[in-house]
Structure formats: C-alpha cells, structure tokens
Design an enzyme around this catalytic site. Structure first.
Site, PDB file in Angstrom:
ATOM      1  N   ARG A 124     -19.998 -98.267 -25.056  1.00 35.24           N
ATOM      2  CA  ARG A 124     -19.102 -99.386 -24.710  1.00 35.24           C
ATOM      3  C   ARG A 124     -18.336 -99.142 -23.416  1.00 35.24           C
ATOM      4  NH1 ARG A 124     -18.385 -99.341 -30.311  1.00 35.24           N
ATOM      5  NH2 ARG A 124     -19.581-101.044 -31.237  1.00 35.24           N
ATOM      6  N   LYS A 146     -21.492-105.273  -8.952  1.00 34.24           N
ATOM      7  CA  LYS A 146     -22.625-105.943  -9.621  1.00 34.24           C
ATOM      8  C   LYS A 146     -23.611-104.857 -10.040  1.00 34.24           C
ATOM      9  CE  LYS A 146     -23.755-109.615  -6.737  1.00 34.24           C
ATOM     10  NZ  LYS A 146     -24.744-110.650  -6.412  1.00 34.24           N
ATOM     11  N   GLU A 188     -28.844-106.046   6.930  1.00 37.00           N
ATOM     12  CA  GLU A 188     -27.606-106.454   6.237  1.00 37.00           C
ATOM     13  C   GLU A 188     -26.409-106.409   7.191  1.00 37.00           C
ATOM     14  OE1 GLU A 188     -27.574-107.743   3.254  1.00 37.00           O
ATOM     15  OE2 GLU A 188     -29.623-107.193   2.718  1.00 37.00           O
ATOM     16  N   LYS A 230     -17.193-106.986   3.115  1.00 35.72           N
ATOM     17  CA  LYS A 230     -17.680-107.175   1.739  1.00 35.72           C
ATOM     18  C   LYS A 230     -16.525-107.070   0.751  1.00 35.72           C
ATOM     19  CE  LYS A 230     -20.799-106.800  -1.867  1.00 35.72           C
ATOM     20  NZ  LYS A 230     -22.092-106.497  -2.391  1.00 35.72           N
ATOM     21  N   GLU A 240     -18.620-113.974  -8.177  1.00 37.45           N
ATOM     22  CA  GLU A 240     -19.563-114.848  -7.466  1.00 37.45           C
ATOM     23  C   GLU A 240     -19.509-116.294  -7.944  1.00 37.45           C
ATOM     24  OE1 GLU A 240     -23.234-112.907  -6.519  1.00 37.45           O
ATOM     25  OE2 GLU A 240     -24.180-114.781  -5.958  1.00 37.45           O
ATOM     26  N   ARG A 244     -18.375-115.677  -2.558  1.00 38.93           N
ATOM     27  CA  ARG A 244     -19.290-114.528  -2.508  1.00 38.93           C
ATOM     28  C   ARG A 244     -20.718-114.956  -2.189  1.00 38.93           C
ATOM     29  NH1 ARG A 244     -18.879-109.317  -6.669  1.00 38.93           N
ATOM     30  NH2 ARG A 244     -20.632-108.186  -5.795  1.00 38.93           N
ATOM     31  N   ASN A 248     -25.215-114.213   0.543  1.00 39.85           N
ATOM     32  CA  ASN A 248     -26.656-114.461   0.376  1.00 39.85           C
ATOM     33  C   ASN A 248     -27.293-115.042   1.633  1.00 39.85           C
ATOM     34  OD1 ASN A 248     -26.702-113.577  -2.279  1.00 39.85           O
ATOM     35  ND2 ASN A 248     -26.020-115.571  -3.027  1.00 39.85           N
ATOM     36  N   HIS A 251     -30.871-114.606   2.379  1.00 38.99           N
ATOM     37  CA  HIS A 251     -31.505-114.000   1.204  1.00 38.99           C
ATOM     38  C   HIS A 251     -32.278-115.000   0.359  1.00 38.99           C
ATOM     39  CE1 HIS A 251     -29.111-110.667   2.454  1.00 38.99           C
ATOM     40  NE2 HIS A 251     -29.513-109.910   1.465  1.00 38.99           N
ATOM     41  N   HIS A 255     -35.854-113.790  -0.177  1.00 41.70           N
ATOM     42  CA  HIS A 255     -36.444-113.398  -1.462  1.00 41.70           C
ATOM     43  C   HIS A 255     -37.747-114.143  -1.723  1.00 41.70           C
ATOM     44  CE1 HIS A 255     -32.332-111.917  -3.078  1.00 41.70           C
ATOM     45  NE2 HIS A 255     -33.032-110.931  -2.565  1.00 41.70           N
ATOM     46  N   HIS A 267     -37.927-105.624   2.160  1.00 42.87           N
ATOM     47  CA  HIS A 267     -36.753-106.448   1.890  1.00 42.87           C
ATOM     48  C   HIS A 267     -36.004-106.813   3.190  1.00 42.87           C
ATOM     49  CE1 HIS A 267     -33.271-107.939  -0.245  1.00 42.87           C
ATOM     50  NE2 HIS A 267     -32.501-107.165   0.506  1.00 42.87           N
TER      51      HIS A 267
HETATM   52  N1  NAD Z   1     -25.334-104.515  -6.663  1.00 46.48           N
HETATM   53  C1  NAD Z   1     -25.393-105.201  -5.553  1.00 46.48           C
HETATM   54  O1  NAD Z   1     -24.424-105.886  -5.157  1.00 46.48           O
HETATM   55  C2  NAD Z   1     -26.641-105.142  -4.729  1.00 46.48           C
HETATM   56  C3  NAD Z   1     -26.652-105.663  -3.428  1.00 46.48           C
HETATM   57  C4  NAD Z   1     -27.809-105.534  -2.672  1.00 46.48           C
HETATM   58  C5  NAD Z   1     -28.937-104.920  -3.209  1.00 46.48           C
HETATM   59  N2  NAD Z   1     -28.896-104.436  -4.481  1.00 46.48           N
HETATM   60  C6  NAD Z   1     -30.054-103.759  -5.065  1.00 46.48           C
HETATM   61  O2  NAD Z   1     -30.261-102.577  -4.325  1.00 46.48           O
HETATM   62  C7  NAD Z   1     -31.647-102.215  -4.409  1.00 46.48           C
HETATM   63  C8  NAD Z   1     -32.133-101.839  -3.043  1.00 46.48           C
HETATM   64  O3  NAD Z   1     -31.362-100.742  -2.586  1.00 46.48           O
HETATM   65  P1  NAD Z   1     -31.929 -99.729  -1.499  1.00 46.48           P
HETATM   66  O4  NAD Z   1     -32.490-100.475  -0.372  1.00 46.48           O
HETATM   67  O5  NAD Z   1     -30.877 -98.723  -1.260  1.00 46.48           O
HETATM   68  O6  NAD Z   1     -33.203 -99.119  -2.261  1.00 46.48           O
HETATM   69  P2  NAD Z   1     -33.506 -97.775  -3.049  1.00 46.48           P
HETATM   70  O7  NAD Z   1     -32.364 -97.356  -3.874  1.00 46.48           O
HETATM   71  O8  NAD Z   1     -34.812 -97.972  -3.711  1.00 46.48           O
HETATM   72  O9  NAD Z   1     -33.666 -96.711  -1.869  1.00 46.48           O
HETATM   73  C9  NAD Z   1     -34.726 -96.864  -0.973  1.00 46.48           C
HETATM   74  C10 NAD Z   1     -35.561 -95.576  -0.885  1.00 46.48           C
HETATM   75  O10 NAD Z   1     -34.849 -94.610  -0.125  1.00 46.48           O
HETATM   76  C11 NAD Z   1     -34.775 -93.377  -0.844  1.00 46.48           C
HETATM   77  N3  NAD Z   1     -33.511 -92.759  -0.412  1.00 46.48           N
HETATM   78  C12 NAD Z   1     -32.262 -93.134  -0.747  1.00 46.48           C
HETATM   79  N4  NAD Z   1     -31.375 -92.429  -0.042  1.00 46.48           N
HETATM   80  C13 NAD Z   1     -32.067 -91.564   0.721  1.00 46.48           C
HETATM   81  C14 NAD Z   1     -31.703 -90.563   1.667  1.00 46.48           C
HETATM   82  N5  NAD Z   1     -30.438 -90.369   2.009  1.00 46.48           N
HETATM   83  N6  NAD Z   1     -32.687 -89.843   2.238  1.00 46.48           N
HETATM   84  C15 NAD Z   1     -33.998 -90.085   1.933  1.00 46.48           C
HETATM   85  N7  NAD Z   1     -34.406 -91.020   1.066  1.00 46.48           N
HETATM   86  C16 NAD Z   1     -33.447 -91.749   0.478  1.00 46.48           C
HETATM   87  C17 NAD Z   1     -34.850 -93.783  -2.287  1.00 46.48           C
HETATM   88  O11 NAD Z   1     -35.299 -92.725  -3.097  1.00 46.48           O
HETATM   89  C18 NAD Z   1     -35.856 -94.926  -2.226  1.00 46.48           C
HETATM   90  O12 NAD Z   1     -37.159 -94.416  -2.186  1.00 46.48           O
HETATM   91  C19 NAD Z   1     -32.365-103.396  -5.028  1.00 46.48           C
HETATM   92  O13 NAD Z   1     -32.687-103.111  -6.355  1.00 46.48           O
HETATM   93  C20 NAD Z   1     -31.337-104.519  -4.970  1.00 46.48           C
HETATM   94  O14 NAD Z   1     -31.491-105.439  -6.022  1.00 46.48           O
HETATM   95  C21 NAD Z   1     -27.768-104.534  -5.238  1.00 46.48           C
END
Ligand code: NAD
Length: 363
Positions: A124, A146, A188, A230, A240, A244, A248, A251, A255, A267
């Site tokens: 929980r 999020k 971004e 942000k 959101e 917020r 997007n 996006h 997407h 992406h």
């Molecule tokens: N919560 C939110 O508000 C929010 C906002 C935007 C995106 N997201 C989510 O975030 C995800 C995408 O995040 P991302 O782009 O960071 O992807 P990710 O976490 O998959 O990382 C991308 C790749 O980089 C590698 N990596 C990470 N840090 C590294 C480092 N310092 N050195 C070497 N390799 C490294 C990871 O292992 C992975 O293979 C998606 O699932 C998306 O839905 C969430």
C-alpha cells in the site's frame, strides 16, 4: 549543486526537492542518509544501467551508513509490464523489504515509471527517489509523479500519480548514454523551448553544436531550465486536468507515427516529426507566423532530428492511430498548437483534412 522545490498539495505532503549537478554522487548519498531515513534502501535499475552505475551508488550509500540492495530487470520498454512489476514485488519480499523501505529508481524513464509504479502499490505504498540517467528522464519523466506500466493494448494504461520523495539529477550519467538516447532527450528539450521559453529556444538555436557535443555548462543550464518549466506546470496541474496537456506538444502525432512505424522510428524522432506537424497545422490554420514555423523546422533539422515522414508510412494509418490516442476526449483529437514560440494552446477542432494534408506535405 542546483536545487528547486516542487510545491504540491500541502495535505498530501508530496512537495519535494529536485537537485541537479555534475558528479554529485557523494553529496547525494549524504543527503539521502540525512533527509530520507529508511530501514533499507533498494535500488531498482535495468541491466544496462546496473553494470555501468550501480556499484558506485551502492558504495556511496554504504559509506553513508545505509543498508542497500539492488533489483535489476531487462532494459527496454518491453519490460514495462505488470509481470516485471510482480517480479520486482516478489524480489522485494525476498530481500525482506517492508513499509519502512525506500526504493531508488536508477535509470531512464522505463525504470522510473516501473519503480514508481511498484512503490505506489507495494504494501500500500513505500517512498521512492528518482535518480534519472537518461536526458529524457532528467528533463521529463522523473518529474511529476506519473508512474505506469504498459498493457498489450497500449502504453502506460495501468498507472498511478505518485510523487517521489526527491529527484537527484547527475549529468555525469549522460557520459555513458548512447547517442540515439541523447537525441530522444534533445527532442524534449526543444519541446520545452517551443511551448514555454523563447530564451531556451534561442539558446538552442545559437549553441546547438555545443549541445550536441554535450558541453557540461550548457547542458546544466538547459536541464535546469527544463526542470523548472516541467515542475511549474506540474505544480499548477498535478493530475493532468488541463495545463499539463501542453507537455504533449508534438506527442499526439508523434505517438501515432511511432506506432504506425511499428517502433522503427525512435521516440525522439517521432516527437520531432510531431512537433513539425503541429507547427505546420498551427501555421495552416492561421495561428502561427510562417517565420516562426520555419525557425522550429530549422532547429529540429540542426539538432539532427528528422523533418520528413517516410513515404512508406500510410497517412490513413497514422490518422486512424490518432483516433485511438488515449488522450482524446470522445471523438475529438486534442492537438497542442502554437500562437507563437512560447505560447501554446490546446485545440480540439482541427479538421482531419488539414491534418492529413500536413502529414502528406511532410513526406
Ligand atoms: N512518467 C512520465 O511523466 C514520463 C514522461 C515521458 C516518458 N515516460 C516514459 O519513459 C520511457 C522512456 O524513457 P527513456 O527514454 O529514458 O527510456 P529507457 O528507460 O528505456 O532508457 C533508454 C535506454 O538507455 C539505457 N540507459 C539509461 N541510462 C543510461 C546511461 N546513463 N548510460 C547508458 N545507457 C543508459 C537504458 O538501459 C535503455 O536501454 C517510456 O516508457 C515513457 O513512457 C514517462
């Protein structure tokens, strides 16, 4: 080390600090020990980041006198599902975690979303801290609370709003980040310039080559600027409900393009295409001046991000994916459009014919 506070609802006690700097590991460990006391600390990471960065984090936390364990799962979006969440929960139990434990999300957005999701429901809820290691996670996903896992029918369909106790952003982690991941984050950063801050936009225009070379001082300025944007948006609209949504920008179409390409388009590239499309739609319906639209397209090009949609992607396919976007209300697709750089607004009344023509025009 820079610091800023995310001021949220006083009743939920979810306000917290974001700290940003270069090589801040030791200070981070001391601050965690001092301000976030817990019985045990469990690092949640993936199998790319773990081997690269966990040993030093564990050593620093142990030097600060803390009991530390680690859980690693396979890197990548395909791990962001309920099975991985359940495996992490089982491993937490095996390690003896209880409600007095704290999770440390060490990784990109996948790790952050996953660890946050598990933290929000394990026994929980237990507290967690974000330690983002991708540029995207540092400027975006680590802020705002999020959390989510994907379902077979779509991304982020199972999730919670659950704020971390703190965010520690160390730019040093970016030294090992693959180029394509850096570009995802850069898209971004350009978005923040477009939706909120003409100064960030011109800083990028004037220094894009140094940014691509990862100039540390410039990156610090940009990451800090984006985090401020942000967190200010999240402070006004944590769940959101309205404002917020401007995050997007690019996006909605991005997407649709990403999934129509069966994820062969990365992406960040898809978001870049979506940002150009949204600027062109804004220009087309008379909100945005052509010169401003061109500035956006030029910056995206100079950043090394694409401006053309592959001819092989069907416009009809992209349009039909737009309609299944979970952010649409009823049958209306809400686009974030622009009056000028730094002045976005949400519009639900764009004729499909205009959107299709813009997509066609980008091929
Ligand atoms: N919560 C939110 O508000 C929010 C906002 C935007 C995106 N997201 C989510 O975030 C995800 C995408 O995040 P991302 O782009 O960071 O992807 P990710 O976490 O998959 O990382 C991308 C790749 O980089 C590698 N990596 C990470 N840090 C590294 C480092 N310092 N050195 C070497 N390799 C490294 C990871 O292992 C992975 O293979 C998606 O699932 C998306 O839905 C969430």
């Amino acid at each position: 080390m820079r610091s800023m506070k995310v001021n949220l609802d006083k009743k939920t006690l979810s306000s917290h600090e974001i700290r940003i700097g270069n090589s801040i590991l030791d200070r981070m460990a001391l601050l965690i020990a001092k301000n976030h006391k817990a019985g045990r600390y469990i690092i949640v990471t993936d199998d790319n980041v773990g081997p690269l960065h966990s040993a030093k984090l564990i050593a620093a936390l142990k030097t600060a006198g803390l009991t530390v364990d680690m859980i690693e799962f396979p890197a990548g979006e395909h791990s962001k599902n309920i099975d991985t969440a359940m495996e992490i929960a089982e491993k937490l139990l095996d390690l003896g975690a209880d409600r007095n434990s704290l999770l440390l999300a060490l990784g990109g957005g996948v790790v952050g979303d996953m660890a946050g999701f598990v933290a929000s429901i394990f026994m929980r809820s237990v507290p967690y801290i974000q330690i983002p290691t991708t540029l995207l996670a540092q400027v975006d996903s680590s802020i705002g609370g999020k959390t989510a896992v994907d379902l077979p029918s779509g991304k982020n369909l199972l999730g919670t709003f659950y704020q971390p106790r703190a965010v520690f952003t160390d730019l040093h982690y970016l030294t090992t980040l693959p180029e394509k991941e850096f570009k995802n984050g850069l898209a971004e950063i350009i978005k923040y310039g477009i939706i909120d801050d003409e100064k960030i936009f011109s800083l990028l225009e004037n220094n894009i080559e140094q940014v691509k070379r990862k100039d540390p001082a410039l990156l610090l300025k940009l990451v800090e600027g984006c985090c401020r944007i942000k967190k200010s948006i999240v402070e006004i609209d944590e769940k959101e409900q309205g404002l917020r949504r401007i995050l997007n920008y690019g996006h909605t179409l991005g997407h649709a393009i990403e999934s129509e390409s069966a994820f062969s388009i990365a992406h960040g590239e898809a978001v870049a295409l979506g940002m150009t499309a949204a600027a062109r739609i804004s220009e087309n319906v008379g909100y945005l001046e052509s010169a401003e639209c061109k500035r956006i397209e030029d910056l995206i090009g100079k950043a090394g991000l694409p401006g053309r949609i592959p001819v092989s992607l069907s416009t009809r396919g992209i349009m039909s994916r737009l309609k299944t976007d979970k952010k649409k209300d009823g049958d209306v697709v809400h686009f974030v459009l622009l009056k000028k750089i730094g002045m976005p607004f949400v519009n639900g009344g764009i004729d499909d014919k205009i959107t299709s023509a813009v997509i066609e025009g980008m091929k």
